[in-house]
Design a protein around this motif. Structure first.
Motif, PDB file in Angstrom:
ATOM      1  N   SER A 158       4.874  13.856 -60.769  1.00  0.00           N
ATOM      2  CA  SER A 158       6.051  13.600 -60.818  1.00  0.00           C
ATOM      3  C   SER A 158       6.381  12.157 -59.866  1.00  0.00           C
ATOM      4  O   SER A 158       4.874  11.735 -59.256  1.00  0.00           O
ATOM      5  CB  SER A 158       6.446  14.582 -59.389  1.00  0.00           C
ATOM      6  N   PHE A 159       7.403  11.419 -59.787  1.00  0.00           N
ATOM      7  CA  PHE A 159       7.029  10.070 -59.983  1.00  0.00           C
ATOM      8  C   PHE A 159       8.391   9.225 -57.823  1.00  0.00           C
ATOM      9  O   PHE A 159       8.493   8.775 -57.586  1.00  0.00           O
ATOM     10  CB  PHE A 159       7.243   8.374 -60.705  1.00  0.00           C
ATOM     11  N   GLY A 160       8.726  10.995 -57.603  1.00  0.00           N
ATOM     12  CA  GLY A 160      10.117  10.876 -56.417  1.00  0.00           C
ATOM     13  C   GLY A 160      11.372  10.641 -57.136  1.00  0.00           C
ATOM     14  O   GLY A 160      11.678  11.377 -58.358  1.00  0.00           O
ATOM     15  N   LEU A 161      12.006   9.828 -56.742  1.00  0.00           N
ATOM     16  CA  LEU A 161      13.310   9.799 -57.130  1.00  0.00           C
ATOM     17  C   LEU A 161      13.576   9.907 -58.417  1.00  0.00           C
ATOM     18  O   LEU A 161      14.913   9.797 -58.767  1.00  0.00           O
ATOM     19  CB  LEU A 161      14.296   8.647 -56.022  1.00  0.00           C
ATOM     20  N   ILE A 162      12.531   8.750 -59.265  1.00  0.00           N
ATOM     21  CA  ILE A 162      13.298   8.126 -60.060  1.00  0.00           C
ATOM     22  C   ILE A 162      13.318   9.755 -61.881  1.00  0.00           C
ATOM     23  O   ILE A 162      13.058   9.600 -62.950  1.00  0.00           O
ATOM     24  CB  ILE A 162      11.897   7.765 -60.403  1.00  0.00           C
ATOM     25  N   ASP A 163      12.229  11.071 -61.109  1.00  0.00           N
ATOM     26  CA  ASP A 163      11.905  11.994 -61.816  1.00  0.00           C
ATOM     27  C   ASP A 163      13.446  12.630 -62.509  1.00  0.00           C
ATOM     28  O   ASP A 163      13.285  13.079 -63.241  1.00  0.00           O
ATOM     29  CB  ASP A 163      11.366  12.867 -61.015  1.00  0.00           C
TER      30      ASP A 163
END
Length: 303
Positions: free
Chosen positions: A191-196
């Protein structure tokens, strides 16, 4: 989107998006002979100032003057990109263009008539004007992470409509590139945050072709394959939009081209998707990865 995390976890190595620049970077060297460099006509850059097709002569500056975008090695060879240096580079660039073509900016300020609309990746290593050797005003552009086109992205679809309906571009180029960090990240489950949310579009494409992708054991090669599939999928999404349908129905001359850029060679390759009409679209309603991977296997066997 249906999840299949167990399958992916066992068959797909986790990919670290933060390390993509390092893992896919290459050593760059200056050109062997900049003094003898000549502008090469690209497939899409074949027009004279009147808008008519010009003869393809690599040394004919009259019909196709060399783009003022690149004048050899970038002046920004240092790693520092402070504001002072950026402004200095800009002034040098502007001066060089005006010395070569004094009225360039005056003409540019009166409007744009690009023949190419480019949908590409935001990656800083894929500058469309540079690699096509086209000047400012010749390429209308939309870029996002991993050159994804989806029917819910009103930003991309609005730019497409303006390019086709108002600017009357003749070529819509959807270009992916090998070594794409977004595509590599979509191969894993981190998971990379918003970019997911954005990567979910690529993950969905991956899931649709997972059985064929899992036949490739090499991680980098698997990433290259998904780059090609993702780009083809975006081409088809563009082709299915109301904007393209309406353009073709009124007889407008506009084609969609799928391409991939190799950052290790600086070369563009065509993906075999040239869609010029609704009839063409009927033969490409869905990406057929079975045929793609059969061709890939055949090529590998004869290499």
């Amino acid at each position: 989107m249906a999840s299949n995390s167990n399958t992916v976890e066992k068959t797909t190595p986790e990919v670290d998006i933060s390390g993509q620049v390092e893992s896919f970077s290459i050593a760059t060297a200056p050109s062997e002979d900049h003094a003898h460099h000549h502008h090469k006509h690209h497939l899409l850059h074949k027009y004279n100032e009147s808008g008519e097709t010009a003869e393809d002569d690599d040394h004919d500056d009259a019909c196709c003057p060399r783009s003022p975008v690149t004048f050899g090695p970038s002046p920004a060879v240092e790693k520092s990109h402070g504001l002072t240096r950026l402004l200095k580079n800009n002034r040098a660039w502007s001066k060089a263009i005006r010395e070569r073509q004094p009225d360039f900016f005056e003409k540019c300020s009166k409007g744009q008539q690009p023949k190419v609309f480019w949908i590409g990746c935001s990656d800083s290593r894929v500058p469309e004007n540079e690699l096509l050797q086209l000047a400012p005003g010749e390429v209308f552009t939309h870029r996002n992470i991993a050159n994804v086109v989806v029917g819910t992205d009103l930003n991309c679809l609005s730019v497409l409509q303006y390019a086709v309906d108002v600017l009357k571009v003749e070529h819509v180029v959807v270009c992916g590139h090998y070594g794409c960090g977004g595509v590599a990240a979509a191969l894993g489950d981190s998971s990379f945050g918003l970019i997911d949310h954005w990567l979910g579009n690529i993950k969905q494409v991956k899931q649709e072709h997972l059985s064929n992708l899992n036949e490739i054991k090499d991680t980098e090669e698997k990433c290259r394959a998904l780059v090609e599939i993702n780009c083809r999928n975006s081409v088809l999404t563009v082709a299915k939009t109301p904007t393209m349908r309406a353009a073709w129905e009124r007889g407008q001359n506009v084609e969609i081209i799928g391409m991939v850029y190799d950052i290790q060679t600086g070369l563009l390759g065509e993906l075999g998707y040239h869609i010029k009409s609704m009839d063409d679209l009927q033969s490409h309603l869905k990406v057929d990865s079975n045929a793609l991977f059969a061709a890939r296997a055949s090529k590998a066997a004869t290499a």
